[in-house]
Enzyme design. Structure first.
Site, mmCIF file in Angstrom:
data_model
loop_
_atom_site.group_PDB
_atom_site.id
_atom_site.type_symbol
_atom_site.label_atom_id
_atom_site.label_comp_id
_atom_site.label_asym_id
_atom_site.label_seq_id
_atom_site.Cartn_x
_atom_site.Cartn_y
_atom_site.Cartn_z
ATOM 1 N N LYS A 4 -2.176 -1.203 -5.656
ATOM 2 C CA LYS A 4 -2.298 -0.055 -4.539
ATOM 3 C C LYS A 4 -2.650 1.296 -4.692
ATOM 4 O O LYS A 4 -3.502 2.145 -4.002
ATOM 5 C CB LYS A 4 -0.764 -0.184 -3.646
ATOM 6 N N GLU A 46 1.114 3.291 6.302
ATOM 7 C CA GLU A 46 1.879 2.061 6.625
ATOM 8 C C GLU A 46 2.374 1.376 5.295
ATOM 9 O O GLU A 46 1.599 1.415 4.328
ATOM 10 C CB GLU A 46 1.222 1.211 7.618
ATOM 11 N N SER A 52 -1.562 -8.725 -9.284
ATOM 12 C CA SER A 52 -1.912 -7.662 -8.463
ATOM 13 C C SER A 52 -0.765 -6.711 -8.550
ATOM 14 O O SER A 52 -0.639 -5.406 -8.240
ATOM 15 C CB SER A 52 -2.243 -7.730 -7.119
#
Lengths: 399, 276
Positions: free
Chosen positions: A92, A114, A381
């Site tokens: 991210k 969010e 990830s």
């Protein structure tokens, strides 16, 4: 190699994507689009982005040959792209740095985000702290309960976490609420969307920032394995880690691209988040894409053991890759994901995020049926520390 | 001439402003919606915007979100909403009804089927909140073909090039969102709205309705000077929310009536000044 130049100027990937928002948001999106168009080719911007990825995030993230896990299958060799080793523990942060640099150039002192599992919220709070920006994170109250540790992390980093009580109280509702904040505070606020969804230019911009994953992998695989992989696997909720690793491979049609969705309790149970496997096209959160919806077009609640995959939509470029046949999309259950989580812990000493464990679980299904000189590359990830509570709970252990 | 155009023309001839209430269909329950619609007309409504409940009303504030959730809990679908329109139309042949909602329930039904159903129900047009002009051309074609109006939103930040585009695609009236933000937000800046209205009129002959942030007779009257109609949504729904279940229609009527009077008082003065 086939030419691939999507989206079109209106943000469309075939019939998907676009700008489906109320007129009140159009000006903000225009502003963002022209700022991104200006900076995406600006050498100074790109150099700053690259430097941050190197010195702050710790890129390039390694590719690791999971030899014991591969031997356990007796089939394909499995390699892992270690996004879990990034600062803040997931992919991210790549996108958040890109957008925060853009926010700074646009003169916006306040960022909002969010979050579902909390990883994007943590990444946004991290960058806001580093850049001295005010940060507000919207999070469904149901997710706040599931991810208490990440909520505290965000608070320690100086962010305000706003619980969202509307709708299903999860990621989709947090996104609605962040949009409402943005439309109200457009002058001073930049909305950092965490995935490849939302109105144009977000799906394209987030993909571009995340595609560092795939670009690195294209260089690393020949060095490490002598060639590119036969298939690449990545989990898909909104789909940003998958787009990040897929995108630089789209034109290279020899490489299979496999997106793995959350089948929750099983596709037939109705309790899942497998949007591309079972959904229908529609309009949500500013773009046209596949959605989990009822026959009246209402969005339905999703289920997954991993909060990060618990989303009833999916990035529009994935919708296009599915329809065009360039990528294939499958789903694995909570149970299979937990098995892969445990196996990777025990055999490789790597604790994956439950989201990433879905991609691992499908690799575990593919690998035994392949030859030992076949190669799978899984995008790992994120790391699984945040999920220890969930895993303990699932196995009946109280921490 | 469409029912909406006829309504605005009649108002203009009388020197009056349109009163345009917005309610969510099926809120607080499906049984009261028709009664509320008739009560609104009785209170002086000229056009009714009938909201289609949606699970993810991204452009709406908490009041309309809650009304949408109340309706959805009772299973109100787009099909039901069109049923309400038909039932209302059976006894009210003149008051235009605009079906107001988000894209997904409409796309789930299919744009053509939706347009046929609106026409068959006696509805007069549609406003799709998350269809800006770029994505609305098909809808406009389909509604045009059936003589139905596509209503578009304008915002304080809409640039001239877009105003031109929206003026071309818009039918019936244009809905100017007077605030940056979601529905039901704070108070509005009157001078600002007045200046914007004058500017927008350079691009269009369509009547201009103003909404977002109009709460009562005073704010409605103050606004009416510069526009052709005022939209009242959140304030009305708040009233519906707090009224006793067996008295919803009457409460809605009592809330709207003074707004009508205030609008007419102001317009009547102006009409006299113009002729005198």
């Amino acid at each position: 190699m086939r030419m691939y130049d999507l989206p079109d100027p209106g943000g469309h990937f075939g019939p998907y994507g676009g700008v489906f928002v109320a007129e009140t948001l159009i000006h903000a999106l225009d502003e963002l689009r022209s700022a991104y168009a200006r900076y995406q080719k600006d050498p100074e911007f790109l150099a700053e982005f690259a430097a941050d990825l190197k010195h702050y995030v710790g890129r390039p993230s390694p590719v690791y040959h999971a030899k014991r896990w591969s031997a356990h299958f007796g089939g394909a060799q499995v390699y892992l792209k270690r996004e879990d080793l990034n600062h803040t523990g997931a992919h991210k942060i790549n996108n958040v740095i890109g957008q925060a640099l853009l926010a700074r150039r646009m003169g916006k002192p306040r960022v909002i985000a969010e979050t579902g599992a909390g990883m994007h919220g943590v990444a946004a709070a991290t960058i806001a702290a580093r850049f001295g920006m005010q940060c507000v994170v919207y999070m469904g109250s149901e997710d706040i309960r599931r991810q208490a540790q990440n909520v505290y992390r965000m608070k320690l980093l100086g962010a305000t976490v706003v619980p969202v009580e509307s709708g299903s109280k999860t990621l989709k509702d947090a996104l609605n609420e962040a949009m409402r904040d943005w439309v109200t505070n457009i002058e001073n606020t930049f909305y950092i969307i965490g995935t490849v969804a939302g109105p144009h230019p977000y799906p394209m911009m987030v993909r571009d920032f995340q595609s560092v994953i795939g670009r690195e992998a294209r260089e690393q695989m020949p060095e490490l394995a002598g060639r590119q992989p036969d298939a690449i696997l990545a989990c898909v909720g909104g789909g940003s880690n998958a787009m990040g690793i897929f995108y630089p491979y789209i034109a290279d049609e020899k490489v299979r691209l496999v997106g793995v969705e959350a089948a929750g309790h099983g596709l037939e149970s109705g309790k899942h988040a497998a949007t591309l496997c079972t959904g229908k096209p529609g309009v949500l959160h500013g773009n046209r894409t596949y959605l989990l919806q009822d026959e009246n077009g209402q969005i339905i609640e999703t289920h997954s053991v991993s909060a990060g995959l618990d989303y009833p939509g999916v990035g529009p470029e994935h919708a296009w890759l599915k329809d065009s046949g360039r990528a294939e999309y499958v789903a694995v259950t909570d149970e299979d994901a937990l098995q892969a989580f445990n196996d990777l812990c025990r055999l490789e000493g790597i604790m994956p995020a439950l989201e990433s464990a879905h991609a691992l679980a499908y690799a575990a299904k593919m690998a035994p049926r392949m030859k030992t000189d076949n190669i799978l590359l899984v995008n790992l990830s994120g790391r699984g520390d945040k999920d220890m509570h969930t895993v303990a709970e699932k196995t009946g252990i109280k921490l | 001439m469409s029912r909406i155009a006829a309504a605005f023309e009649a108002l203009r001839n009388q020197g009056r402003k349109a009163l345009i209430p917005f309610i969510t269909a099926g809120d607080p329950d499906p049984a009261t919606t028709i009664a509320v619609m008739h009560a609104l007309v009785e209170a002086g409504a000229d056009v009714i915007e009938l909201g289609v409940p949606f699970s993810d009303p991204m452009a709406d504030g908490p009041v309309i979100q809650r009304s949408s959730e109340r309706a959805l809990r009772q299973g109100v679908s787009l099909k039901d909403v069109l049923g309400f329109v038909a039932e209302f139309r059976a006894t009210d042949k003149t008051t235009p009804v605009v079906v107001f909602g988000y894209a997904n329930p409409i796309e789930a039904m299919g744009v053509e089927r939706f347009a046929d159903a609106v026409k068959a129900a006696g509805g007069d047009g549609a406003l799709v909140v998350d269809y800006p002009p770029e994505e609305a051309r098909h809808l406009v074609e389909v509604l045009d073909a059936r003589g139905l109006d596509t209503i578009f939103l304008l915002s304080p930040t809409t640039r001239d090039a877009r105003l031109k585009e929206i003026a071309q695609l818009g039918r019936g009236y244009l809905y100017y969102v007077s605030l940056k933000g979601v529905t039901g937000a704070a108070n509005i800046d009157l001078a600002d709205v007045g200046a914007r209205m004058q500017h927008i009129r350079k691009f269009t002959q369509l009547p201009l309705g103003v909404g977002f942030g109009i709460r009562d007779a005073a704010s409605a009257k103050a606004l009416a000077a510069s526009c052709d109609g005022v939209v009242i949504g959140s304030a009305l729904i708040q009233e519906i929310e707090k009224s006793p279940r067996d008295d919803v229609a009457e409460c809605a009527r009592r809330f709207m009536a003074p707004i009508r009077e205030a609008l007419d008082g102001r317009s009547a003065d102006k009409a006299r000044a113009r002729t005198g």
